[in-house]
Design a protein around this motif. Sequence first.
Motif, PDB file in Angstrom:
ATOM      1  N   ASN A  22       0.856  -1.183   0.000  1.00 48.61           N
ATOM      2  CA  ASN A  22       0.000   0.000   0.000  1.00 48.61           C
ATOM      3  C   ASN A  22       0.888   1.228   0.000  1.00 48.61           C
ATOM      4  OD1 ASN A  22      -1.870  -2.004   1.988  1.00 48.61           O
ATOM      5  ND2 ASN A  22      -2.937  -0.935   0.334  1.00 48.61           N
ATOM      6  N   PHE A  23       0.535   2.193  -0.818  1.00 55.25           N
ATOM      7  CA  PHE A  23       1.259   3.453  -0.864  1.00 55.25           C
ATOM      8  C   PHE A  23       0.505   4.462  -0.007  1.00 55.25           C
ATOM      9  CE2 PHE A  23       2.263   7.612  -2.677  1.00 55.25           C
ATOM     10  CZ  PHE A  23       3.647   7.546  -2.786  1.00 55.25           C
ATOM     11  N   LYS A  24       1.205   5.063   0.939  1.00 56.69           N
ATOM     12  CA  LYS A  24       0.550   6.027   1.831  1.00 56.69           C
ATOM     13  C   LYS A  24       0.456   7.403   1.178  1.00 56.69           C
ATOM     14  CE  LYS A  24      -1.164   7.386   5.840  1.00 56.69           C
ATOM     15  NZ  LYS A  24      -2.476   6.951   6.308  1.00 56.69           N
ATOM     16  N   ARG A  25       1.611   8.068   1.034  1.00 52.08           N
ATOM     17  CA  ARG A  25       1.569   9.413   0.465  1.00 52.08           C
ATOM     18  C   ARG A  25       2.974   9.903   0.149  1.00 52.08           C
ATOM     19  NH1 ARG A  25      -0.675  14.770   3.571  1.00 52.08           N
ATOM     20  NH2 ARG A  25       0.293  13.660   5.318  1.00 52.08           N
ATOM     21  N   ARG A  26       3.063  10.731  -0.880  1.00 51.08           N
ATOM     22  CA  ARG A  26       4.286  11.469  -1.204  1.00 51.08           C
ATOM     23  C   ARG A  26       4.106  12.909  -0.768  1.00 51.08           C
ATOM     24  NH1 ARG A  26       5.637  14.599  -6.038  1.00 51.08           N
ATOM     25  NH2 ARG A  26       7.905  14.706  -6.330  1.00 51.08           N
ATOM     26  N   ILE A  27       5.112  13.443  -0.098  1.00 49.29           N
ATOM     27  CA  ILE A  27       5.058  14.823   0.376  1.00 49.29           C
ATOM     28  C   ILE A  27       6.244  15.590  -0.172  1.00 49.29           C
ATOM     29  CG2 ILE A  27       5.253  16.311   2.423  1.00 49.29           C
ATOM     30  CD1 ILE A  27       3.617  14.271   3.941  1.00 49.29           C
ATOM     31  N   GLN A  28       5.997  16.792  -0.661  1.00 50.55           N
ATOM     32  CA  GLN A  28       7.051  17.634  -1.208  1.00 50.55           C
ATOM     33  C   GLN A  28       6.976  19.009  -0.568  1.00 50.55           C
ATOM     34  OE1 GLN A  28       8.210  17.237  -5.389  1.00 50.55           O
ATOM     35  NE2 GLN A  28       7.800  19.427  -5.646  1.00 50.55           N
ATOM     36  N   VAL A  29       8.121  19.557  -0.194  1.00 47.14           N
ATOM     37  CA  VAL A  29       8.177  20.884   0.426  1.00 47.14           C
ATOM     38  C   VAL A  29       9.315  21.674  -0.192  1.00 47.14           C
ATOM     39  CG1 VAL A  29       7.264  20.040   2.629  1.00 47.14           C
ATOM     40  CG2 VAL A  29       9.744  20.160   2.289  1.00 47.14           C
ATOM     41  N   GLN A  30       9.261  22.972  -0.023  1.00 47.22           N
ATOM     42  CA  GLN A  30      10.368  23.838  -0.424  1.00 47.22           C
ATOM     43  C   GLN A  30      11.390  23.797   0.705  1.00 47.22           C
ATOM     44  OE1 GLN A  30       9.229  27.685  -1.960  1.00 47.22           O
ATOM     45  NE2 GLN A  30      11.176  28.607  -1.354  1.00 47.22           N
ATOM     46  N   CYS A  31      12.544  23.219   0.434  1.00 43.96           N
ATOM     47  CA  CYS A  31      13.499  23.000   1.526  1.00 43.96           C
ATOM     48  C   CYS A  31      14.601  24.038   1.574  1.00 43.96           C
ATOM     49  CB  CYS A  31      14.101  21.594   1.438  1.00 43.96           C
ATOM     50  SG  CYS A  31      14.967  21.240  -0.102  1.00 43.96           S
ATOM     51  N   ASP A  32      14.608  24.979   0.648  1.00 40.28           N
ATOM     52  CA  ASP A  32      15.575  26.066   0.687  1.00 40.28           C
ATOM     53  C   ASP A  32      14.858  27.330   0.228  1.00 40.28           C
ATOM     54  OD1 ASP A  32      17.639  27.941   0.059  1.00 40.28           O
ATOM     55  OD2 ASP A  32      19.067  26.291   0.053  1.00 40.28           O
ATOM     56  N   LEU A  33      14.571  28.212   1.151  1.00 34.71           N
ATOM     57  CA  LEU A  33      13.771  29.398   0.846  1.00 34.71           C
ATOM     58  C   LEU A  33      14.465  30.339  -0.122  1.00 34.71           C
ATOM     59  CD1 LEU A  33      12.355  30.208   4.406  1.00 34.71           C
ATOM     60  CD2 LEU A  33      11.214  29.012   2.522  1.00 34.71           C
ATOM     61  N   ASP A  37      14.824  25.095  -3.703  1.00 32.72           N
ATOM     62  CA  ASP A  37      15.008  23.657  -3.882  1.00 32.72           C
ATOM     63  C   ASP A  37      13.795  22.924  -3.319  1.00 32.72           C
ATOM     64  OD1 ASP A  37      17.468  24.254  -4.863  1.00 32.72           O
ATOM     65  OD2 ASP A  37      18.607  23.533  -3.143  1.00 32.72           O
ATOM     66  N   GLN A  38      13.444  21.807  -3.949  1.00 32.03           N
ATOM     67  CA  GLN A  38      12.322  20.994  -3.492  1.00 32.03           C
ATOM     68  C   GLN A  38      12.830  19.712  -2.846  1.00 32.03           C
ATOM     69  OE1 GLN A  38       8.890  21.860  -3.746  1.00 32.03           O
ATOM     70  NE2 GLN A  38       9.826  23.838  -4.247  1.00 32.03           N
ATOM     71  N   CYS A  39      12.309  19.405  -1.670  1.00 38.03           N
ATOM     72  CA  CYS A  39      12.620  18.154  -1.002  1.00 38.03           C
ATOM     73  C   CYS A  39      11.372  17.285  -0.996  1.00 38.03           C
ATOM     74  CB  CYS A  39      13.077  18.400   0.432  1.00 38.03           C
ATOM     75  SG  CYS A  39      14.707  19.159   0.547  1.00 38.03           S
TER      76      CYS A  39
END
Length: 260
Positions: A22-33, A37-39
């Motif tokens: 089962n796949f729960k979720r992928r989360i993406q955030v901006q990791c360098d303001l 950069d996207q993490c």
Amino acid sequence: MAASAYSDHPELCVKDNFKQSNFKRRIQVQCDLLKEDQCSAFTAISHSDKAIILSFRGSEEDEVTMEVVDAITVLPVTEFSGKAKVNQYFYDAFNDLWNAGIKNDFLSLKNANPGYELWVTGHSLGAAMASLAATTLVTTKIFPADKIKLVTFGQPRVGDKTYAELIDSIIPYAYRVIHKNDLVANIPPQFLYGYHHHKSEVWYNNDMTKGQPYLECDEDESKKCSDSVIDLSIPDHSMYYNVTGSFASNGCKGWNVFTQ
């Protein structure tokens, strides 16, 4: 699973490679303001292996250079109740994802599947975050250390010698896989702020195709593994087991040559 974190749809790789998953979720955030950069990371579960999966995405090609700069210019910070110093860029990136939902998704999977193992992985920046995730889970007593399997690829040095010793002492199953002369595995340099790799290293001094030999070094910064070479290479960083992260864009059928 480390390579599949580069995909916008890692759920395809999870479905392709685990019989019951089962796949729960992928989360993406901006990791360098400053540089935007996207993490990214995802959580999933393999019921056939009785394992929770936590995978962190590595650097995109155009992010690697700036992350190298960050890694060697940003001062390490003291964390883990004062027991270690770690690279602030890596630590902030991990915490941004952790607090954006990865922690809650992991806890949900853990509570619904008692007794399952935890597999933590990542490549490049993702490897650094995977190391920090495993350390966080053990030091905060969220998950038992003897049920964690930490396997990373092309991991940079994450912290100082006390951080390396902390991981050595609390996580029995921890392996850093290094491809030949991978440049990123050699940053930040040891002379800078006391950065130090934790054990154990699995070093492939070849193209990593099926049947190629490897050397396991069960000590910190062993001079018998990748520390024994000085001819560093970016191409070796992007290619592990003869594939790149981009191959996972449309799923991962047949990706693991060792199961064919």
